[in-house]
Every structure is written in structure tokens, then in C-alpha cells.
Motif scaffolding. Structure first.
Motif: not given
Ligand SMILES: [Zn+2]
Length: 436
Positions: A26, A28, A210, A225, A235-236, A239
């Protein structure tokens, strides 16, 4: 054996997927409110190259690659208001441009491209679960993730708490229990895009998008990822917190892979600094998509890359040499030197050096394909004029239409190109073209 630098472990690790028959990755994807710049193109090209390597090693059908489209966001809402149109007008326009621009750089469409606006249900379900588990709370029509509820928060970025709070540039909000808490859901006012939820009409925060889409499409724990370095925090990190708390401690990803920035002069290329150059502008200047791709691969993906005219000119010279070396040969055996360089944490500068040294034309062609290069007939490469970028953009649009099984549109594009004297040939490595 592929080895990847894992940001979580801070070292290179042998890549051992949980299920080699269904490897999950995945990355982003874009927030579609403006044209992508060449810095935005870097992760698309890097992870496309990694996807090619994984498929070469583990089999064509081994990889499920998801790259999301963020089509609800405050910047989108602002852009729509500025133009006096619905947000969908903005998002559809810039998603189309994104697909065309990345296609011109030889980026194949991901296996799946989930859209945030189509996945609100899974996001609400994840938020409800986090509230139920005591990791999130509702306050003043918002839902926030409570950072102190996750003792492992900060493991990826390895920041101490003060640095995290400062780095998050947190809004002063009286309803937050802790300054590091971040938004999972926020209210939408009258006339603003929104969905009904247990907390009133509103819209999701970016981070939960996400986490929910990964869970819905790939599972609780994925293999890889990816994204740009700037996404590590917050962000991560966010997540990871959401997913791990919602999934009983299961890690979100087994390998975290991050690419470096593209610099313009001494500064990072970014929209807010106003120092951007877009693939569309570069193609309009007469650069070829493959030239831009090679320039983006000329530095190791974790290193900064300076974007200069010289870098693009050198890439063009290298491609001319490679096309001459490959001639009209059919793809042969992939060179071990190129494979080994790529398998060592995607060392593209070394792979390119090896590629330039290969003498057998078939091996040049096959090895270059692993980097997404030499996708044209040599003849059409040397004939290529300023309209080449346009042809490549239309081929990308056709690939995207095929990916969503819109064969009528795909056939229409093929016919349009035929009318312009462009012949397409579909092969296992993608579509090549030549002038009739
Ligand atoms: Zn993301």
C-alpha cells in the motif's frame, strides 16, 4: 533475495512476504486538488519499480498493489469553493491528470485505487471500534484518537513526546484531551461535503482513510507500506496507532519503505514554497516521459534528488545509448547484475550502471523493462517529437480504462491513436507503440 531498508527497524532486512502468492503493498496516493509536481511523481515511479521487481521475483500475479485517491480533504473543499464548483469536479479533473501524468512516466496503474469518498462506511466502522476500545472519544462533534491510550505511539518516527507535539503543528482546540490527539472525524457545516455518522454529519480525517482502506482491501497486516519521508510523522505514525489499536495489536505493515524528496536548488520542491515543476510542463517542453522516469531513478530512492536540466539531459543521453544498444531486439534474459542491484534495496543508480554495460541487445531490452525503461520501439524513440508525451498520456489513459474494465473507452483511445498514425502493441510488460 530482495532486501529492503525498513524504516521501523532502521536497517535493511531480507524481504520475506507473509504469503508469497499474495504479497500486499500500500502506498499513500495523491490528494487530488492540483497538478502533481515532479516531487510527487517520485514515489509513484519508485514504488512502480519495486512492484516490477516483486512481480519479476515472485510472479506476475503475486502482488496486490493499492494506491489510494484522497478525494475528500480541506484543500479540495477550498479549491472547489474558489472555482464555485462541486468538489467532484475538482477531484475528477485532477485524478485524470494524475493518471495521465504518471502514465507518461511509465507508471502502471496500481492493482486497486480505492477512493476515500467510496469508503466512508469502513472508516466509520473503524472509528466506532476505536471509541469502543477506549482509544478514541467524541468531543464537540469531532472524534479524536487519544494518543496517550497507545503506549507504542511514536515507534516509527522515534520522536519523544515534546517533539511529536511540536511536529504535529496541532491546532489549539479546547475539546482535545491531549495536545497530540488527532482527528478521526470532523463536522461538516451547511453546504460542505459530508456524510451522516453516529457523531452527526461530517467527514473523515486523512489518517483514518488509509487505515480503513488497508483493512478493507488488503487485510490487518500488509507486507509493504510505502510513501514519502514526509509521511513518517505524523501520517504513518497515526495510521499505525489506529490500525494496531483497532486490530488487537496486529502490526499494520511488516516493512516500511520511504522515499526521499526532490529538491529544487537547495530547497525541497513543494507546493507551499511555490518552487514546483510538473511532469506536464516538462513534457510540454519536449522532454519524453521515459527521460523523466530515468532521471527520477538516477539517485537512490532514499537519497535526496536534485532536479536540474542537466539531470534530464543526462537521462536523455543514457536512453539514446540504451535504445541504440537494444535496437529492435526482442526481450531476452534479464541481466543478473541489474537484478542484484535492484534486489539490494532498489539500488537503481547501480542497476543503471550495470544496464549501460550490457552488450547483448535482448538482455538490454529485458533488463531495462524491469526499470520500466525502453518501452518504445527504438525507431519511434528516435523519431519522437514534442507530441510524444501526449501519445504516452493517451496510452496511460487507455491502460487505466482497461483496468476499470471500460473496454469501450479503451478501444476508442486505440482508434483515436490509429487515426493519428500511432500503432499500439500490447505485451506482458505493457503497451509499446510506433508510428505507422
Ligand atoms: Zn496514508
Amino acid at each position: 533475495m530482495i532486501r529492503l531498508y525498513d524504516t521501523m527497524a532502521r536497517k535493511k532486512r531480507p524481504f520475506e512476504p507473509a504469503d508469497p502468492k499474495r504479497i500486499t503493498m500500500y502506498v499513500c496516493g495523491p490528494t487530488v486538488y492540483g497538478r502533481a509536481h515532479i516531487g510527487n511523481a517520485r514515489p509513484a515511479v519508485v514504488f512502480d519499480t519495486l512492484a516490477r521487481l516483486i512481480r519479476h521475483d515472485f510472479g506476475e500475479q503475486s502482488l496486490v498493489y493499492a494506491r489510494n485517491v484522497t478525494d475528500v480533504d480541506d484543500k479540495i473543499i477550498a479549491a472547489a469553493e474558489a472555482e464555485g464548483v462541486e468538489p467532484a469536479v475538482i477531484t475528477e479533473r485532477y485524478e485524470r491528470h494524475y493518471i495521465e501524468d504518471m502514465g507518461a512516466l511509465g507508471v502502471a496503474p496500481p492493482t486497486i485505487a480505492p477512493h476515500a469518498t467510496a469508503e466512508i462506511g469502513p472508516m466509520i466502522a473503524m472509528i466506532e471500534r476505536l471509541i469502543g476500545l477506549g482509544n478514541a472519544y467524541e468531543a464537540d462533534s469531532h472524534v479524536l484518537f487519544h494518543v496517550p491510550s497507545d503506549p507504542d505511539y511514536g515507534a516509527l518516527s522515534r520522536r519523544d513526546r515534546d517533539a511529536m507535539v511540536a511536529g504535529a503543528r496541532v491546532e489549539v482546540a479546547p475539546y482535545k484531551r491531549d495536545p497530540a490527539d488527532f482527528v478521526l472525524w470532523k463536522p461538516s457545516g451547511e453546504g460542505v461535503i459530508g456524510w451522516d455518522s453516529p457523531w452527526g454529519r461530517g467527514r473523515p480525517g486523512w489518517h483514518v482513510e488509509c487505515s480503513a482502506m488497508i483493512r478493507a482491501h488488503l487485510g490487518e497486516t500488509i507486507d509493504i507500506h510505502g510513501g514519502g519521508l514526509d509521511l513518517i510523522f505524523p501520517h504513518h505514525e497515526n495510521e499505525i496507532a489506529q490500525s494496531r489499536c483497532a486490530h488487537g495489536g496486529a502490526p499494520l505493515a511488516r516493512y516500511w519503505v520511504h522515499n526521499g524528496f526532490v529538491d529544487m536548488g537547495a530547497e525541497k520542491m513543494s507546493k507551499s514554497l511555490g518552487n514546483i515543476i510538473t511532469p506536464a510542463e516538462l513534457l510540454a517542453q519536449g522532454h519524453r516521459g521515459e527521460t523523466l522516469r530515468l532521471a527520477l531513478l538516477s539517485a537512490h530512492y532514499r537519497q535526496p534528488l536534485s532536479w536540474t536540466e542537466t539531470a534530464a539531459a543526462q537521462a536523455k543521453t543514457m536512453l539514446d545509448r540504451l535504445y541504440r544498444a537494444a535496437g529492435d531486439a526482442d526481450p531476452g534474459r534479464v541481466d543478473d547484475g541489474v537484478i542484484n542491484a535492484l534486489a539490494d534495496d532498489l539500488n537503481t543508480p547501480l542497476a543503471l550502471t550495470r544496464l549501460m554495460a550490457i552488450e547483448d541487445p535482448g538482455a538490454v531490452k529485458a533488463s531495462a523493462a524491469l526499470l520500466g525503461l525502453l518501452q518504445h520501439h527504438s525507431e519511434s524513440w528516435f523519431q519522437g517529437g514534442a507530441d510524444t508525451g501526449d501519445v504516452e498520456a493517451r496510452i496511460a489513459k487507455r491502460a487505466e480504462a482497461k483496468a476499470r474494465r471500460d473496454f469501450a473507452e479503451a478501444d476508442g483511445i486505440r482508434e483515436e491513436l490509429a487515426a493519428d498514425g500511432i500503432i499500439l502493441e500490447d505485451g506482458p510488460e505493457g503497451t509499446t507503440w510506433r508510428r505507422s
